[in-house]
Motif scaffolding. Structure first.
Motif, PDB file in Angstrom:
ATOM      1  N   THR A 172       0.873  -1.170   0.000  1.00 19.15           N
ATOM      2  CA  THR A 172       0.000   0.000   0.000  1.00 19.15           C
ATOM      3  C   THR A 172       0.913   1.222   0.000  1.00 19.15           C
ATOM      4  N   ALA A 198      -5.158   5.905   0.897  1.00 19.67           N
ATOM      5  CA  ALA A 198      -4.613   5.269   2.103  1.00 19.67           C
ATOM      6  C   ALA A 198      -4.549   6.245   3.273  1.00 19.67           C
ATOM      7  N   THR A 258      -4.096  -1.299   3.733  1.00 20.39           N
ATOM      8  CA  THR A 258      -5.333  -1.615   3.020  1.00 20.39           C
ATOM      9  C   THR A 258      -5.880  -2.964   3.484  1.00 20.39           C
ATOM     10  N   GLY A 280      -8.578   1.870   1.221  1.00 18.58           N
ATOM     11  CA  GLY A 280      -7.176   2.057   0.873  1.00 18.58           C
ATOM     12  C   GLY A 280      -6.942   1.832  -0.601  1.00 18.58           C
ATOM     13  N   ASN A 281      -5.741   1.434  -0.951  1.00 18.51           N
ATOM     14  CA  ASN A 281      -5.392   1.153  -2.343  1.00 18.51           C
ATOM     15  C   ASN A 281      -4.103   0.351  -2.349  1.00 18.51           C
ATOM     16  N   ALA A 282      -4.174  -0.921  -2.717  1.00 20.60           N
ATOM     17  CA  ALA A 282      -3.008  -1.808  -2.617  1.00 20.60           C
ATOM     18  C   ALA A 282      -2.813  -2.595  -3.897  1.00 20.60           C
TER      19      ALA A 282
END
Length: 920
Positions: free
Chosen positions: A559, A566, A572, A630-632
């Protein structure tokens, strides 16, 4: 600072169609890297799917000189006098550190005289001061008028730095090396506007040569015995020969010759040979005739290489062959041993590779790889220790089958020998690593003085390009019943090969490769990104396991901590389920990294029955009540079937020895007489109590010390810190024949826990919500300007007995300076921990990449029986003079934090043993 600029990380190629077929980087990427490297070294990229066995030979009768250990160096690798831990520094015998001028503004942390104390005390290494980093920016903002005015101003700063060193105690002063210039050909004496006179050194070197002479003499006038390094160019330009000719003529020859090797491993040997040939010519007929000056390649390797054992072992082989020192480059964050250290006291695969490198003793051996001096192929280095009768080999750099031939084995090994093979795996740039995995251990026949190991056949696995391998050969196997080792089942599954469902998940890549070394290494060169807020998607991995059982699951992921998605939560969250069932569904938090594609791992355990299953990573729970925030991205997953009953064992053959009696009784036994020591580097997954057991063959007595704390006679209980622990066994009476050290976790019943939000909070320190903190809250903003009263106090930490205790602090730290380069510039924070009103102890807490990302670090404290007060404060640390502050000298530039870390809770547990008295 690594000042040889590469392009910013390119935008990833994203694809949504299936099936996915990896693409090779285009011709443009190849051209860019060729221009950047300016190198003539041979490079051969591995062929995908190649299975033809190659052959690497080691001649055990050869002797190419004492093991040098020079590849264990780092640029900007230490943050201050406490970070990283002394265990991480000593455990790789860190030999050299290049770092910024004390109180320089180039980056937060890494001030030379502060880190030199850690380096000297932990490993006795040399600190190289980049004196130019007394300036901000790169190229340096150093101009103060004309060329002569600018030089005069810089010489004043050189004198000031030299005076600082002169005032140090001799034990630290003697380990300092001055580097007056950094990449002068493209910086202070380049043709760019910030150059001295706008004329490049390669066109007219007069200005640089004159300034070099003046700087050299200014240092020597203040400190006659000072060691001076140079010219410190970005590569070994042909113009360096002219520089050395000038230095010989004017008696300003550097004590250490330095340049950067931001190229590939093969170039190292070629560059050193070229330079040595210049010495032969230039030194002839002078007092230097016949001498070879020490060399430090003080920046080597790229993002694609660092942290990856299979890549770094190729560099180490070339550096050791050349018998020089070298520092791994600083592309990312300082204080992490150039992508070797994780948090404050943990190591990744690269750390364990350097630890294995340091374990090599005696003399080095001639190694003949299948493609000599060709980068990105199977390469290795080997040693033989006559005192221990032990041969060691480190190798790697290719996938598939290979034969390792140990030739001309000494007759002292007999007709049979013992061999052990360990794999030093890649765990991501930020992934904590356990000790190397033993993949083979057995008795082997010595036929015609040869031992051959065929990887990819029988019980030896195929080689993995990302891994390095260690072979240890010892005598004494005649008549032994050394049984074959059962290697746990393990299988990788690439994310880009998994089935994507829903929308939003895309394949990211290609990432780093031999043709694009500025990007980071990923497994297979690709990953899957898009596990993000608002996305409805899943990634299905089809797995097939050999039997019913408990499997360890590792998700290699990232992440990006600066991603806006995030910001709220940090790591995440994703949802793991097996065969689409809600039963057993688990929430995993994919770890944070300081740049995209900088990987760490999230680990869990799954129960699987024999056969085929689908493991899904999804962006919502099956009942729809919980969703990803989030963003992973995910690189791969790994399933492994281990034996939970197997205890941690550390063999005496791997111990570091200091002893008068240099004889080994047998291959797997170390003899310790009175005063002799054997040191083990012991891993602990978490901070907590452990039980240590020595396997010995006699009634002789030994002493045991853990992290510098001497345990009571015959005691086996200890406290281990999470990550790397130094365990030393000392012979006290009689003769001890030490076979191994066993380590087991012990009961944690005596541990006390105190939540920070329940403690006493003063001033502007405050309680704030934090979803991943225990109890959902934590204390923030502890500290401020010097003398502030913004503190956190635990007023009644109550223990039954007076003594030493482990104070384990669960903390976060998200403070980051605005960077002027590609380095993110996170800050470490210093807590001032005071017990019962005593003088505070300083503890440095590394950046955790987000205010809601909680790590643990232990500080030893002494408590009295009954209630104790533990107070935690923070304030900006002063400059080296103890009076001025960076915030005064550089307003608006964040160089030293004013705060202690954010604190979730503390735990207190007994810490057996007494601290050894200081020796300095």
């Amino acid at each position: 600072m690594n000042c040889h600029h590469l392009p910013k990380e390119a935008e990833p190629h994203s694809m949504t169609t299936a099936p996915f077929r990896p693409r090779r980087p285009g011709r443009r990427a190849t051209t860019i890297v060729a221009v950047l490297l300016g190198s003539y070294a041979l490079v051969a990229a591995p062929v995908a799917g190649q299975q033809v066995a190659e052959r690497l030979e080691v001649d055990l009768s050869s002797d190419t000189g004492p093991v040098h250990g020079g590849a264990s160096g780092t640029l900007y690798g230490l943050y201050d006098a406490r970070l990283p831990s002394a265990n991480l520094v000593e455990g790789i015998a860190l030999r050299t550190v290049s770092t910024k001028a004390q109180d320089g503004p180039q980056h937060p942390g890494a001030d030379a005289l502060e880190v030199s104390t850690l380096l000297t005390d932990a490993s006795g290494g040399d600190t190289y001061i980049y004196m130019t980093d007394i300036y901000r920016e790169f190229p340096y903002a150093w101009k103060t008028g004309t060329c002569e005015q600018s030089v005069a101003s810089y010489l004043d700063k050189i004198r000031m730095q030299t005076e600082q060193v002169r005032a140090m105690p001799a034990r630290y002063r003697d380990r300092i090396v001055f580097a007056p210039f950094n990449e002068p050909e493209g910086n202070m004496f380049g043709k760019a506007p910030k150059g001295c006179n706008g004329v490049g050194w390669n066109k007219n070197p007069a200005a640089f040569f004159d300034t070099w002479d003046r700087a050299y003499r200014a240092i020597r006038q203040i400190l006659p015995g000072a060691r001076i390094a140079g010219p410190n160019t970005s590569i070994l330009y042909d113009e360096v020969k002219g520089f050395m000719a000038h230095a010989v003529k004017y008696d300003t020859v550097p004590d250490v010759v330095t340049w950067h090797e931001l190229s590939n491993p093969a170039t190292v040997r070629a560059s050193v040979r070229k330079y040595r040939a210049w010495e032969e010519t230039l030194f002839a007929g002078t007092p230097l005739q016949g001498r070879h000056l020490p060399i430090n390649i003080n920046e080597y390797a790229h993002n694609y290489h660092t942290s990856v054992p299979g890549q770094m072992v190729q560099w180490i082989a070339a550096i050791e062959d050349s018998k020089i020192d070298a520092d791994i480059a600083y592309w990312n964050i300082d204080g992490n041993l150039s992508d070797s250290a994780v948090q404050a006291n943990r190591g990744n695969g690269q750390w364990w590779l350097l630890n294995a490198y340091r374990t090599m003793r005696g003399h080095s051996l001639a190694v003949t790889p299948p493609h000599p001096n060709v980068s990105y192929t199977l390469q290795g280095l080997a040693s033989f220790d006559p005192a221990r009768g032990q041969a060691r080999l480190l190798f790697g750099g290719r996938n598939g089958a290979a034969t390792i031939a140990l030739t001309k084995v000494p007759a002292s090994f007999g007709t049979a020998a013992r061999v052990r093979v360990r794999e030093i795996g890649w765990t991501g740039q930020l992934g904590d690593a356990t000790p190397p995995l033993v993949v083979a251990e057995r008795a082997v026949r010595v036929r015609d003085g040869r031992v051959e190991l065929a990887f990819g056949t029988s019980d030896l696995p195929m080689l993995r390009e990302e891994s390095a391998y260690e072979v240890v050969l010892t005598p004494g196997a005649e008549g032994s019943r050394l049984t074959g080792l059962t290697v746990p089942w393990r299988q990788d599954y690439e994310a880009e090969a998994a089935r994507r469902t829903g929308t939003g998940l895309t394949v990211r890549g290609p990432e780093g490769s031999p043709k694009d070394v500025g990007r980071f290494h990923t497994s297979g060169g690709y990953s899957v990104e898009g596990f993000a807020t608002g996305v409805e998607a899943g990634l299905d991995f089809a797995v097939d396991v050999p039997r019913n059982g408990r499997y360890d699951l590792r998700v290699l992921a990232s992440t990006f901590n600066q991603d806006p998605k995030a910001a709220a939560q940090g790591p995440t969250n994703v949802f793991l389920r097996i065969d689409g069932k809600a039963a057993g569904e688990a929430e995993l938090f994919l770890p944070l990294g300081y740049k995209p594609s900088v990987l760490d791992h999230a680990d869990t355990v799954v129960m699987l029955t024999k056969g085929r299953h689908i493991l899904t990573l999804a962006t919502r729970s099956l009942d729809g009540k919980r969703r990803t925030q989030g963003n992973a991205l995910v690189d791969r997953i790994t399933l492994s079937l281990g034996d939970p009953a197997v205890e941690a064992r550390y063999e005496a053959r791997d111990a570091w020895l200091t002893r008068a009696n240099a004889e080994a009784d047998a291959a797997d036994v170390v003899r310790l007489d009175k005063g002799d020591t054997a040191t083990f580097w012991v891993y602990a997954a978490q901070d907590g109590p452990a039980r240590l057991t020595l396997e010995t063959g006699e009634d002789a007595t030994t002493g045991l010390a853990v992290n510098g704390r001497t345990l009571a006679r015959a005691a086996t209980d200890a406290f281990l810190v999470g990550g790397i622990n130094k365990v030393t066994v000392t012979g006290l009476t009689g003769t001890t024949r030490l076979r191994r050290l066993r380590v087991d976790r012990a009961s944690a019943s005596a541990i006390l826990t105190y939540e920070a939000e329940a403690a006493t909070i003063v001033g502007t320190a405050r309680i704030m919500p934090a979803s991943l903190a225990s109890g959902g809250r934590a204390v923030f903003d502890i500290g401020g300007a010097p003398g502030n009263g913004n503190t956190l106090t635990f007023p009644a930490v109550t223990v039954d007995r007076a003594g030493s205790y482990a104070l384990t602090i669960r903390y976060s730290n998200d403070e980051q300076s605005k960077a002027t380069h590609y380095n993110p510039d996170p800050l470490a924070r210093i807590a001032r921990v005071s017990v019962n009103g005593a003088a505070p102890v300083l503890a440095t807490f590394p950046h955790s990449f987000h205010r809601n990302n909680w790590w643990e670090m232990t500080v030893p404290v002494t408590l009295r029986a009954g209630a104790n007060t533990i107070r935690i404060a923070g304030e900006e640390q002063p400059n080296w003079d103890g009076r001025t502050f960076a915030s005064q000298q550089w307003p608006g530039v964040l160089l030293r934090s004013r705060f202690a870390p954010n604190i979730d809770r503390i735990t207190v547990a007994p810490m057996p043993g007494s601290k050894a008295p200081a020796t300095h």
